[in-house]
Write a protein that holds these residues in place. Sequence first.
Motif, PDB file in Angstrom:
ATOM      1  N   TYR A 354      -0.353  -7.162  -4.577  1.00 19.61           N
ATOM      2  CA  TYR A 354      -1.632  -7.056  -5.091  1.00 19.61           C
ATOM      3  C   TYR A 354      -1.753  -7.496  -6.469  1.00 19.61           C
ATOM      4  O   TYR A 354      -3.024  -7.430  -6.880  1.00 19.61           O
ATOM      5  N   SER A 357      -4.460 -10.324  -5.806  1.00 22.23           N
ATOM      6  CA  SER A 357      -5.907  -9.669  -5.649  1.00 22.23           C
ATOM      7  C   SER A 357      -6.247  -9.190  -6.862  1.00 22.23           C
ATOM      8  O   SER A 357      -7.711  -9.173  -7.090  1.00 22.23           O
ATOM      9  N   GLU A 358      -5.662  -8.312  -7.594  1.00 22.56           N
ATOM     10  CA  GLU A 358      -6.057  -7.816  -8.774  1.00 22.56           C
ATOM     11  C   GLU A 358      -6.271  -8.914  -9.857  1.00 22.56           C
ATOM     12  O   GLU A 358      -7.340  -8.876 -10.817  1.00 22.56           O
ATOM     13  N   TYR A 408      -2.573  -1.786  -1.979  1.00 21.65           N
ATOM     14  CA  TYR A 408      -2.490  -3.292  -1.775  1.00 21.65           C
ATOM     15  C   TYR A 408      -3.666  -3.711  -0.532  1.00 21.65           C
ATOM     16  O   TYR A 408      -4.280  -4.677  -0.957  1.00 21.65           O
ATOM     17  N   SER A 411      -7.028  -3.198  -2.594  1.00 20.37           N
ATOM     18  CA  SER A 411      -7.376  -4.365  -3.372  1.00 20.37           C
ATOM     19  C   SER A 411      -7.683  -5.595  -2.898  1.00 20.37           C
ATOM     20  O   SER A 411      -8.418  -6.269  -3.440  1.00 20.37           O
ATOM     21  N   ILE A 412      -6.672  -5.914  -1.895  1.00 28.91           N
ATOM     22  CA  ILE A 412      -7.086  -7.433  -1.315  1.00 28.91           C
ATOM     23  C   ILE A 412      -8.123  -7.227  -0.458  1.00 28.91           C
ATOM     24  O   ILE A 412      -8.927  -8.326  -0.307  1.00 28.91           O
TER      25      ILE A 412
END
Length: 498
Positions: A354, A357-358, A408, A411-412
């Motif tokens: 994550y 993506s963050e 996760y 976020s993704i």
Amino acid sequence: MTALRSAESEDHSVPGPRPQSTAGGLLWLIGGRFTNLAMSIVSTAILSRFLTPEQFGQLVPVLIVISLSVAVFDGTFGVGIIRSQQLELENVRVALGNCLFVATILVATLLIGSPLIERFFHFRQLSELIAAASLVVLLRAVFAIASAVLQRERRYKEISLASTMAAPFGSLLVAVPLAIAGFGAWSLLIGTISQSLVETAIVAHRARLPWRFSITRAGISELGSMEGYFALNQLLNWAALSSANVVAGHYLSLSQLGFYSRSWRLLDIAVAATSTPLQRVLVPIFAGLQANTDDARIKFEQALAIAVPAFAVAGTLACMHAEAMVRLLLGDQWIATIPLVQVLFSALVARCGYKISESVLVGFGRARSAAIRQFAYFLMLSGGAVIAVRWQALGIAVSTSAAVWLFYLISITQAMTLLGTRWSTVLMIHLRAAMLVTSAVLFHYTVASLASAPGYWLGEVIIGSADAVFIIVVTLLAPPWLVGAMLQTFVRKRGAMR
């Protein structure tokens, strides 16, 4: 090398020294981080053999307080210094004064509330430990401004050297002798204070921080802008990652709290060594691609294609060799943490993944949505821990891993929506990782059933070496549909990709 001139200088700007190159600075920061992590592993291995799980459990609330100071100060008050085109002495004075002002309020709040905190965690002498730990809060405030000055001048080497010099002093020269002498939890705390004192003194000296400082309302109000959202994200992330320990400390015994906290610490070391530096590299990359979504999408997919299978394999190997890892790093009295380590490391790919993506979302300036995600993360971790606490530390570990996986996914999904990434692409990346992990598990247990060694550690060395060789061979020689062409290219070029 002088970062700050005296107040009597006619020009109140600061002509900084010749800066290091970005690549050189990054190498120094990475080298310093790995040195500190190595020192942390060594000190953990030593201290775990002289301190009981109960004594480690005593210090968990104190470490939560110390990590709060990191969340409050790092990247907030020093942001203006780092971003300034010309370093002004008065700006440094104001930033230092405002930072110490907030630190003083935080310390006073902790001291006043320490009896309540002690009753919440149900063990004696916690208020005394918190009072001593408040010194770290003040030191962290000074460190935040001093390191910002050095970062502004790109003097990364001096930051890294200060950290490298302080780590062995606090752990090996202070904490370990005190632990051997029987000081219990105080040995850990005094070691932490000593390390922070040495590191802050070195950085403050190299940055030439002024002895005089100023407090202004304007400086405080600046935290309501973009820096304020970053500070809020920092605080929410601290609250989320601390919530499971808070729940465990309230409902469980000190030994159970010690078992859970040490298991989480092992995972935290793995994350700090891998995905945290990765995020620091990726955020500016994606920030520079805000005007080119197609390039950002390609970079995002490339990062996932490399990181997901790598973290999936690393987490699987940690689960299969959890007993050896616990015996080596913690000692035989920590055998009860083995299932906790396995559960927590089963979410390593999500915990590290994550960060990618963050990095996209933060790089694209989605500060408000980041705060919302961190708040949701906090609710998932704390709520899950409250529900699962009836199953002791293992239940909290399971709920924590489930929350990490869910975060996760959230976020993704947002990163994919922002960049226009197809679900089929991301699913294929994860499917390849699952196939690679499955082959590694089958190979491991096949070798374990066939190999026989005269001793436990010799057997672990044989099986672990076989696992490593198998993963390398498969990654290099397997067809691309199994491991992915991007991962193979990355490994074959030893990371030298553009």
